[in-house]
Design an enzyme around this catalytic site. Sequence first.
Site, PDB file in Angstrom:
ATOM      1  N   HIS A 254      33.802  45.608  38.790  1.00  0.00           N
ATOM      2  CA  HIS A 254      34.237  44.510  37.913  1.00  0.00           C
ATOM      3  C   HIS A 254      33.459  44.546  36.589  1.00  0.00           C
ATOM      4  O   HIS A 254      34.015  44.958  35.595  1.00  0.00           O
ATOM      5  CB  HIS A 254      34.128  43.127  38.581  1.00  0.00           C
ATOM      6  N   ASP A 305      40.955  47.105  45.217  1.00  0.00           N
ATOM      7  CA  ASP A 305      40.148  45.970  45.655  1.00  0.00           C
ATOM      8  C   ASP A 305      40.796  45.168  46.782  1.00  0.00           C
ATOM      9  O   ASP A 305      40.690  45.516  47.939  1.00  0.00           O
ATOM     10  CB  ASP A 305      39.835  45.106  44.407  1.00  0.00           C
TER      11      ASP A 305
END
Length: 439
Positions: A254, A305
């Site tokens: 991220h 993810d």
Amino acid sequence: MQTTTPARVWQPAAGWQPVSNGSTGGLQAGARVLPGVANLHSHAFQRAMAGMAERRGDSDRDSFWTWRETMYRFAGRFDPDTLHAVAAQLYAEMLEAGYTTVCEFHYLHHAPDGRSYDDPAAMSRALVQAARETGIRLTLLPVMYMAGGFDRRPLGERQRRFGHDVDGYLRLLDALRAEEGKTMRVGCALHSLRAVPPDAMSTVLAALPGDSRIHIHIAEQTGEVDECLAIRGARPVRWLLDNARVDARWTLVHATHLDDAEIAGVARSGATVAICPTTEANLGDGLFPLRDYLDAGGAWGIGSDSHISVSPVEELRWLEYGQRLATRRRNIAASAAVRSVGETLLAGVVDSAWTSSGQATGTIAAGGPGDAFSLAVDSPLLAGAGDGDVIDRWVFSGNRPLVDRVWVDGQCVVEGGRHRRGAEIAGRYGKAMSALLAG
Ligand code: ZN
């Protein structure tokens, strides 16, 4: 440590034929072959809850943190058999989409009550088995998870199955290294700065082999940035750069919320940022500062993810589209040197794959073998495509997957867009979902 990236060839070199598994011939005439894409961030179990957290709660304040409660409830239902079934379905879907490597950030270690299984690595082995069955290249990243927050509070009831002390965690890594092979490597994941206290982080990092890959969730949410500032006196990425030797072995997952100095610092370190555009959009995380990071020369890749989408096309497309929406301009990732957005994006993910996964992924070399996929040349979406626009068309046109065949380490695992064991794997997945939803 090898730092060069494998050469990229967009067309098969003369005489190159992928090694077949016996049931396939060569390529379609005129087939376009692209290097396999590495999926740098996966939580396999979350595939089973994709699309099931899209209803608002009692308040109008749904956020990452309320989503996390739903995810924890679901995580509590898995055992090694259901994890294996879900991971196999996910990995088959990844291969069909053009992902040939997955970095699995794995934290469902123990039984739901927190007690270790008879084999403490049982859940990890379920993932290894799923990767072997489907043929995907796996970098398994068992997660170190010790605390429920920056203040070192103990794990909550639903987090207990994630936790280890330092010795237990290092024993797990040792046990799993025995499983390493040509298409399977073991690395290390630190769940986040909030879940791993500084002293434990230092001890684990010091115990790792010198070439171990290290992945960490960082700066996904502004709340996490604020809490880190309040308790550790620095923003998360700043704190990490100041307190660990961050280099090319590291992948920062991220890293959505970066200030200018952090952008420069991460880029200079050689670490890879794993951007997960569809999950970050789904969770309302924010937008990664892509253009500034590219200008700083930073390495980056993509991850699916939470698996609300399993498609490198959609990750790359939304990575670019998010920037366009924010800046009201077009063709943000491209540069004067490489004017094609698609080529720029694909080159980015291929360049980072080796450093982030620790494996020779995404290679197409004369004489093979390699990790690659071919596009269905007979698709109308590619009609008349030339060398200069085929990658842009793959990324930016239509919604049909254009993947025809996929090879991992020279073995053909997908033909005609379908995984060769897809039916059997989907059947088992259906049974596992019934069991999970009944739980
Ligand atoms: Zn994650």
